[in-house]
Each structure stands twice: as structure tokens, then as C-alpha cells.
Design a protein around this motif. Structure first.
Motif, PDB file in Angstrom:
ATOM      1  N   ALA A  24       0.813  -1.219   0.000  1.00 26.10           N
ATOM      2  CA  ALA A  24       0.000   0.000   0.000  1.00 26.10           C
ATOM      3  C   ALA A  24       0.847   1.270   0.000  1.00 26.10           C
ATOM      4  O   ALA A  24       0.324   2.358  -0.267  1.00 26.10           O
ATOM      5  CB  ALA A  24      -0.936   0.002   1.206  1.00 26.10           C
ATOM      6  N   LEU A  25       2.141   1.145   0.307  1.00 24.72           N
ATOM      7  CA  LEU A  25       3.036   2.308   0.372  1.00 24.72           C
ATOM      8  C   LEU A  25       2.427   3.444   1.198  1.00 24.72           C
ATOM      9  O   LEU A  25       2.378   4.601   0.786  1.00 24.72           O
ATOM     10  CB  LEU A  25       3.370   2.808  -1.042  1.00 24.72           C
ATOM     11  N   GLU A  26       1.999   3.114   2.418  1.00 27.26           N
ATOM     12  CA  GLU A  26       1.372   4.101   3.292  1.00 27.26           C
ATOM     13  C   GLU A  26       2.337   5.242   3.618  1.00 27.26           C
ATOM     14  O   GLU A  26       3.554   5.066   3.622  1.00 27.26           O
ATOM     15  CB  GLU A  26       0.934   3.449   4.618  1.00 27.26           C
ATOM     16  N   ASN A  27       1.786   6.406   3.926  1.00 29.70           N
ATOM     17  CA  ASN A  27       2.606   7.535   4.343  1.00 29.70           C
ATOM     18  C   ASN A  27       3.341   7.207   5.630  1.00 29.70           C
ATOM     19  O   ASN A  27       2.842   6.469   6.501  1.00 29.70           O
ATOM     20  CB  ASN A  27       1.746   8.781   4.552  1.00 29.70           C
ATOM     21  N   MET A  28       4.531   7.754   5.793  1.00 30.07           N
ATOM     22  CA  MET A  28       5.337   7.559   6.984  1.00 30.07           C
ATOM     23  C   MET A  28       5.048   8.660   7.996  1.00 30.07           C
ATOM     24  O   MET A  28       4.517   9.724   7.647  1.00 30.07           O
ATOM     25  CB  MET A  28       6.816   7.577   6.619  1.00 30.07           C
ATOM     26  N   ASP A  29       5.390   8.405   9.239  1.00 29.90           N
ATOM     27  CA  ASP A  29       5.375   9.461  10.249  1.00 29.90           C
ATOM     28  C   ASP A  29       6.566  10.375   9.954  1.00 29.90           C
ATOM     29  O   ASP A  29       7.711   9.914   9.937  1.00 29.90           O
ATOM     30  CB  ASP A  29       5.523   8.828  11.646  1.00 29.90           C
ATOM     31  N   PRO A  30       6.349  11.644   9.690  1.00 25.97           N
ATOM     32  CA  PRO A  30       7.468  12.536   9.324  1.00 25.97           C
ATOM     33  C   PRO A  30       8.598  12.555  10.348  1.00 25.97           C
ATOM     34  O   PRO A  30       9.750  12.820   9.993  1.00 25.97           O
ATOM     35  CB  PRO A  30       6.797  13.909   9.199  1.00 25.97           C
ATOM     36  N   ARG A  31       8.282  12.264  11.609  1.00 26.87           N
ATOM     37  CA  ARG A  31       9.328  12.281  12.632  1.00 26.87           C
ATOM     38  C   ARG A  31      10.356  11.174  12.414  1.00 26.87           C
ATOM     39  O   ARG A  31      11.496  11.278  12.891  1.00 26.87           O
ATOM     40  CB  ARG A  31       8.701  12.140  14.014  1.00 26.87           C
ATOM     41  N   ALA A  32       9.964  10.129  11.677  1.00 28.53           N
ATOM     42  CA  ALA A  32      10.898   9.034  11.431  1.00 28.53           C
ATOM     43  C   ALA A  32      12.093   9.478  10.605  1.00 28.53           C
ATOM     44  O   ALA A  32      13.158   8.851  10.664  1.00 28.53           O
ATOM     45  CB  ALA A  32      10.175   7.886  10.731  1.00 28.53           C
ATOM     46  N   ALA A  33      11.953  10.536   9.847  1.00 28.84           N
ATOM     47  CA  ALA A  33      13.039  11.004   8.989  1.00 28.84           C
ATOM     48  C   ALA A  33      14.260  11.428   9.783  1.00 28.84           C
ATOM     49  O   ALA A  33      15.390  11.366   9.279  1.00 28.84           O
ATOM     50  CB  ALA A  33      12.557  12.159   8.117  1.00 28.84           C
ATOM     51  N   GLU A  34      14.079  11.832  11.034  1.00 32.02           N
ATOM     52  CA  GLU A  34      15.194  12.312  11.848  1.00 32.02           C
ATOM     53  C   GLU A  34      15.625  11.303  12.896  1.00 32.02           C
ATOM     54  O   GLU A  34      16.422  11.622  13.771  1.00 32.02           O
ATOM     55  CB  GLU A  34      14.812  13.630  12.529  1.00 32.02           C
ATOM     56  N   SER A  35      15.120  10.077  12.824  1.00 34.65           N
ATOM     57  CA  SER A  35      15.424   9.070  13.833  1.00 34.65           C
ATOM     58  C   SER A  35      16.289   7.960  13.241  1.00 34.65           C
ATOM     59  O   SER A  35      16.021   7.467  12.141  1.00 34.65           O
ATOM     60  CB  SER A  35      14.134   8.459  14.392  1.00 34.65           C
ATOM     61  N   ALA A  36      17.334   7.584  13.955  1.00 33.15           N
ATOM     62  CA  ALA A  36      18.170   6.465  13.519  1.00 33.15           C
ATOM     63  C   ALA A  36      17.497   5.132  13.778  1.00 33.15           C
ATOM     64  O   ALA A  36      17.873   4.121  13.183  1.00 33.15           O
ATOM     65  CB  ALA A  36      19.518   6.509  14.244  1.00 33.15           C
ATOM     66  N   ASP A  37      16.500   5.104  14.639  1.00 30.52           N
ATOM     67  CA  ASP A  37      15.825   3.874  15.061  1.00 30.52           C
ATOM     68  C   ASP A  37      14.525   3.729  14.289  1.00 30.52           C
ATOM     69  O   ASP A  37      13.577   4.490  14.485  1.00 30.52           O
ATOM     70  CB  ASP A  37      15.559   3.934  16.564  1.00 30.52           C
ATOM     71  N   THR A  38      14.446   2.726  13.406  1.00 32.13           N
ATOM     72  CA  THR A  38      13.239   2.555  12.604  1.00 32.13           C
ATOM     73  C   THR A  38      12.044   2.079  13.434  1.00 32.13           C
ATOM     74  O   THR A  38      10.927   2.064  12.927  1.00 32.13           O
ATOM     75  CB  THR A  38      13.477   1.535  11.477  1.00 32.13           C
ATOM     76  N   SER A  39      12.270   1.699  14.688  1.00 30.99           N
ATOM     77  CA  SER A  39      11.155   1.276  15.533  1.00 30.99           C
ATOM     78  C   SER A  39      10.578   2.423  16.347  1.00 30.99           C
ATOM     79  O   SER A  39       9.590   2.251  17.059  1.00 30.99           O
ATOM     80  CB  SER A  39      11.613   0.153  16.477  1.00 30.99           C
ATOM     81  N   ALA A  40      11.163   3.625  16.243  1.00 28.59           N
ATOM     82  CA  ALA A  40      10.726   4.738  17.087  1.00 28.59           C
ATOM     83  C   ALA A  40       9.401   5.330  16.620  1.00 28.59           C
ATOM     84  O   ALA A  40       8.575   5.740  17.437  1.00 28.59           O
ATOM     85  CB  ALA A  40      11.804   5.815  17.122  1.00 28.59           C
ATOM     86  N   TYR A  41       9.197   5.422  15.303  1.00 25.79           N
ATOM     87  CA  TYR A  41       7.980   5.998  14.720  1.00 25.79           C
ATOM     88  C   TYR A  41       7.539   5.121  13.557  1.00 25.79           C
ATOM     89  O   TYR A  41       8.323   4.320  13.037  1.00 25.79           O
ATOM     90  CB  TYR A  41       8.236   7.428  14.228  1.00 25.79           C
ATOM     91  N   PHE A  42       6.295   5.291  13.119  1.00 30.03           N
ATOM     92  CA  PHE A  42       5.798   4.488  12.010  1.00 30.03           C
ATOM     93  C   PHE A  42       6.601   4.819  10.754  1.00 30.03           C
ATOM     94  O   PHE A  42       6.579   5.943  10.254  1.00 30.03           O
ATOM     95  CB  PHE A  42       4.308   4.758  11.767  1.00 30.03           C
ATOM     96  N   ASP A  43       7.310   3.814  10.260  1.00 26.35           N
ATOM     97  CA  ASP A  43       8.224   4.026   9.145  1.00 26.35           C
ATOM     98  C   ASP A  43       8.165   2.825   8.203  1.00 26.35           C
ATOM     99  O   ASP A  43       8.983   1.907   8.296  1.00 26.35           O
ATOM    100  CB  ASP A  43       9.651   4.234   9.658  1.00 26.35           C
ATOM    101  N   PRO A  44       7.193   2.809   7.287  1.00 24.63           N
ATOM    102  CA  PRO A  44       7.044   1.647   6.404  1.00 24.63           C
ATOM    103  C   PRO A  44       8.159   1.508   5.382  1.00 24.63           C
ATOM    104  O   PRO A  44       8.197   0.518   4.643  1.00 24.63           O
ATOM    105  CB  PRO A  44       5.696   1.906   5.723  1.00 24.63           C
ATOM    106  N   ARG A  45       9.095   2.450   5.345  1.00 22.92           N
ATOM    107  CA  ARG A  45      10.226   2.333   4.422  1.00 22.92           C
ATOM    108  C   ARG A  45      11.138   1.173   4.795  1.00 22.92           C
ATOM    109  O   ARG A  45      11.784   0.568   3.925  1.00 22.92           O
ATOM    110  CB  ARG A  45      11.042   3.625   4.412  1.00 22.92           C
TER     111      ARG A  45
END
Length: 549
Positions: free
Chosen positions: A246-267
Motif C-alpha cells: 500500500a506504500l502508506e505515508n510515513m510518520d514525518p518524525r521518522a526522517a530524523e530518527s536512527a531507530d526505525t522502531s521509534a515511529y511508524f516508518d514503512p520504508r
């Protein structure tokens, strides 16, 4: 107790007991050589230049194998040397089964593997499964084909959003900054605008791992190098590859986090990635004694441990320790959580403090004299831990980051993230000997990245005969690690330590003590085997570590 870390650490003991049981049941114990290996990471462009063009190459690595044997490492990991336009230092691969002429050729590579094996060292090479170069023949074909052409199914193309498809398909951003989508011009009139996904630079289009050709070609690449004698692979972006349908939108805060488990990040870290790793492992299982280690950026212990399932990766980097500040509580928690994450899968960790993607320890821990002391101390902490250790070239010399002029920067991150210093500062070539740049790295007047004029005391030659040098400290620690420690015995017991300090006991009765308190502290009773700074009157200076038996 500190930050919820139990001083007796029964969770660590239990987890590592499982790992010992797994190791004891292996048909061939020697096949698990990677469990406690000390691996030296060779950033090929910056290690040694053999032909005078200012760029490191495979023959340069080959010429310095005697040094690596003297250092005492068990294996080398070579960063990409494949045919590439070098938009991202070789991680944009145009042909994964050929050597770029700047580094040599296949005969050079074969000679390097033979010589490394003769020196008693194994060879791990980098593989890049998430993306290719935009100059790869597949992507050239995809751009030339129509929107419905099968050539595009090897990559991730989507129609744009908004009026006339002029907006990206979703809000994903590149790890290097900016949108993760680029629009291409379709070849025929009337077709909707299409965009291709690139989680890194626009020159690195992401592959579609749902396509059978992609899987088959990657297996072909693995077999090509395994048949040439490589002992393992480092899997780049091992938490990538799989993208949700579905390529859902990501949580924009994930862009600045090294931890992919911190915010919703389907990338990243999509559940489908584990099927890809089972595919990779199935190829490796045809070659006994070979391994794969993954670059996995998730700090959730359960999700991390899934990559270490019995039919997936043998090892994975957990970067918690490299992200910890020089603070005893933070360091202890990072060690505890890393042991726990690997232990949940019955594995031992792979430790690293530095890489070509991270700021070097000397700079990260404060720079100057304090950074030097702390980097030395953390070397002893890392090398005392159970499992494997990966050392990035130059850390054994105590090299700091280098401030570089904008005109020489090659890292694509500096083009898309205007606030970023980029990664080139940790990629400056190795100083071998002499008093002026390029310190025998190359016969050229200047290396591909300029080297500081004040590194004469940090060269290999200057440090080899100095018993108090960083290089001598690493050599001694690696030798003691081999003779005193059983690094595959994962038992680690935390000991009581003064505030601002940590201490843990390993097999063979070795105790590692780190003092980050800001003042000298008394050492436990016992023989001081090694210390990162002078120990007098039974006290350990601040910003120092010691091994005691």
C-alpha cells in the motif's frame, strides 16, 4: 541498579547460555568462525593506493596484509569495489559481478583473497541488495520502456498523485534528505507521469524484491563471489528491500530518527524482509562455513532478534553501543540491550563503535585530548565483550573526524541535507608513514580526500614502536582477547562499581572497568593486564578503562 539494568543481569546470562548451547550443537564448530572474530573494516578507497591515482584499491589492500596480520585481526570486510559511477561511494552498483577499474580487476580480487587466506584472514565483501545504480542496464531499460513494460517491474515505479500525477506517490523521504521519489519522462504521449522510489540518492533506484528476476539475479551474484572464495557478506540496508504494497505515508518524525522502531516508518523493517533473508540464507547454506551479517537499524529487541532466526542472518549489527554517549549508565544499558536482543535468538552480538557512516569515536566523545582518552577506553570495553568485534580502519590509530572544505566533498548527503557535515569526514585515507600528507597512502601529491598536516604522530609507522600508542593498545587487547578470553562464552556478569563507572566480569576471571566519573577511582584487587591510561597507586584515571585478572 541503573536505568532499569539489573546488576546481576540474569537475562544476559540466560540468553547467552542459549547461544552456547547452539554453538555446541553445530556439526562443524569451525564453521562458526564469525562468532568471536575480530573483523577489520577496509574502506577500500581510503586504505592504500597502489597505482598513484590518489584512490585506494585492491592491490593497495593486498600490499598491507602484513600490517593487518600484525594487528591480529581474523577477517577483512571490503566495502564495495564493483563497477559504479560512484554517486554514493560505490554503493550505487552498476555491475555487481565486476570490479571497477579504479580498484583493479577480477584477477586482482582473486589474488587478494588468496593472499588474505595465506595470512590467516577471511574475506567478507559488501553486497547491496536494496538498490542499484541508475546506470545499471536494468534501470536504463526500465526508463526506456513504457509504463506497462515488464522492465519497470524490477524496480518500484508508481503513478504520481495530485493533478496530472505531478506530486510524489506518498510522503516518503530519502535517508539522505529530500523526497524519496523522482519523476521520469515517459516515452509515449498520453501516459500518466510515473515516479521511481529511491530511499537513498536519486542515482540509487530501489529494486522490487517481489520480482523473481531480482531474487534470481542476487542469488547469481552471491554464488559468483562465493565461488571465488569469499567467506561472507555484509548485507547493506538489511532492514530494507521489502516495501508494503500500500506504500502508506510515513510518520514525518521518522526522517530524523536512527531507530526505525521509534515511529511508524514503512520504508524499513517491513515483515516481508525476512522472506528475503531466508532466500539469502538458502544460498549460503550451499557453502559451509560462509556467513552473512546485516546492517539492521532497529533498536526494538524483539524485531532485531527476528533477523537472527536460524534460517536468516548469522549476525546483525546492533548500533546501540555506537549511539551511546560517553556515560557509564548509557553504555551499560546499550551493552545489556544488545546482548539481550541477540540472545533472544540464541546468538552472540556483533559489536561496532565506528563505520564509514558514523562520526569517529575521538570526535564523537568530545574531541581533543578528552576524545582521545575516551576512544582508547572504549576500545578496551568493546574488545572485552562477548561475540564478534568489527573495527573500522583508522580507529586503531585514534583518527578523528576531519573538517573538509566543501569543494572536495563526495558524500551525496551533503548535497541534499544542507545542515549535514556528511560522512566524508570519517573517510579520510589512512596515514602510513612520513611527516607530510599523503603519508605514503599514495604516490600522488594528494589523496582523493585531503589529509591533515598534523597527522604525523598518528601514522602507522609512528605508532608501531611506541608502546603507549593507540595502535599498541589495540594490538595488545586483540592478543589478550585471544589468549585470555573465550569470546564465544557469552557469560557477562555486572559487578558493583562507583558512581559514573561500570565493571563487568568475563570468562577466565577477567574484569573490565570503565571510569567515566570525572575523577580517579580505586581499582579492584588483581593483576592489571592492560589499561588505556597509566595506572598509579591502584587508581584508574578518569576517561580510562582497564582489564584486571
Amino acid at each position: 541498579m541503573r536505568r532499569g539494568v539489573r546488576s546481576d543481569s540474569p537475562g544476559v546470562v540466560e540468553a547467552t547460555r542459549e547461544s552456547r548451547q547452539e554453538a555446541s550443537t553445530e556439526t562443524d564448530r569451525q564453521a562458526a568462525w564469525w562468532q568471536d572474530a575480530v573483523v577489520y573494516v577496509v574502506y577500500v578507497r581510503s586504505f592504500a593506493d597502489s597505482d598513484g591515482d590518489g584512490i585506494g584499491d585492491l592491490d593497495g589492500v593486498r600490499s598491507r596484509l602484513g600490517y593487518l596480520e600484525l594487528l591480529g585481526v581474523d577477517a577483512l570486510w571490503l566495502t564495495p569495489f564493483y563497477v559504479s559511477p560512484m554517486a554514493d561511494g560505490g554503493y550505487d552498483v552498476a555491475d555487481p559481478r565486476a570490479v571497477d577499474p579504479v580498484f583493479g580487476d577480477l584477477d586482482t580480487f582473486d589474488a587478494l583473497v588468496r593472499d588474505a587466506h595465506a595470512h590467516g584472514m577471511r574475506v567478507i565483501i559488501d553486497l547491496v541488495p536494496n538498490h542499484t545504480s541508475d546506470q545499471h542496464e536494468w534501470f536504463v531499460q526500465a526508463c526506456a520502456a513504457g509504463a506497462a513494460g515488464p522492465e519497470r517491474d524490477r524496480y518500484i515505479f508508481r503513478s504520481g498523485s495530485g493533478p496530472d500525477g505531478q506530486q510524489p506517490p506518498n510522503n516518503w523521504v530519502s535517508a539522505f534528505g529530500g523526497p524519496a521519489w523522482s519523476k521520469i519522462s515517459d516515452g509515449s504521449a498520453g501516459e500518466a507521469s510515473q515516479w521511481y522510489l529511491h530511499l537513498f540518492s536519486p542515482e540509487q533506484p530501489d529494486l522490487n524484491w517481489n520480482n523473481s528476476e531480482v531474487r534470481e539475479d542476487f542469488a547469481r551474484t552471491m554464488r559468483f563471489w562465493l565461488d571465488r572464495g569469499v567467506d561472507g557478506f555484509r548485507i547493506d540496508v538489511a532492514h530494507g528491500m521489502a516495501k508494503p504494497a500500500a506504500l502508506e505515508n510515513m510518520d514525518p518524525r521518522a526522517a530524523e530518527s536512527a531507530d526505525t522502531s521509534a515511529y511508524f516508518d514503512p520504508r524499513f523493517d517491513n515483515d516481508g524482509v525476512h522472506d528475503i533473508h531466508r532466500h539469502i540464507r538458502a544460498v549460503l547454506d550451499d557453502y559451509p562455513g560462509r556467513m552473512a551479517i546485516g546492517e539492521v537499524w532497529t533498536f526494538d529487541e524483539d524485531r532485531f532478534s527476528r533477523y537472527l532466526a536460524p534460517d536468516e542472518l548469522q549476525q546483525a549489527f546492533n548500533f546501540l553501543l555506537s549511539q551511546a554517549p560517553f556515560d557509564s549508565d548509557a553504555i551499560q544499558e546499550a551493552i545489556y540491550r544488545t546482548l539481550d536482543a541477540a540472545g533472544r535468538a540464541g546468538r552472540l552480538p556483533a559489536w561496532t563503535l565506528a563505520s564509514h557512516d558514523l562520526s569517529r569515536q575521538v570526535t564523537r566523545y568530545g574531541g581533543g585530548a578528552a576524545g582521545d582518552r575516551r576512544a582508547r577506553a572504549m576500545a578496551l570495553v568493546q574488545l572485552a565483550l562477548p561475540g564478534a568485534v568489527y573495527l573500522y580502519n583508522g580507529e586503531e590509530l585514534g583518527l578523528p573526524d576531519v573538517d573538509l572544505p566543501p569543494g572536495v566533498l563526495a558524500d551525496p548527503m551533503t548535497r541534499t541535507r544542507t545542515d549535514a557535515r556528511g560522512r566524508d569526514r570519517a573517510r579520510v585515507p589512512i596515514p602510513w608513514e612520513g611527516t607530510e600528507p599523503p603519508y605514503e597512502f599514495s604516490a600522488a601529491e594528494q589523496a582523493w580526500l585531503p589529509m591533515p598536516a598534523d597527522w604525523s604522530d598518528r601514522t602507522v609507522a609512528a605508532q608501531l614502536e611506541d608502546p603507549d600508542s593507540v595502535l599498541s593498545l589495540y594490538r595488545s587487547a586483540i592478543e589478550l582477547r585471544r589468549t585470555v578470553l573465550d569470546s564465544t562464552d557469552g557469560t557477562l556478569e555486572w559487578s558493583t562499581a562507583p558512581a559514573g563507572c561500570l565493571a563487568f566480569r568475563r570468562s577466565g576471571g577477567l574484569v573490565c572497568v570503565l571510569n567515566a566519573s570525572g575523577a580517579p577511582v580505586p581499582l579492584p584487587e588483581g593483576e592489571v593486564l592492560l589499561a588505556s591510561a597509566a595506572v598509579t597507586d591502584g587508581t584508574l584515571p578518569t576517561d580510562a578503562a582497564a582489564w584486571i585478572r
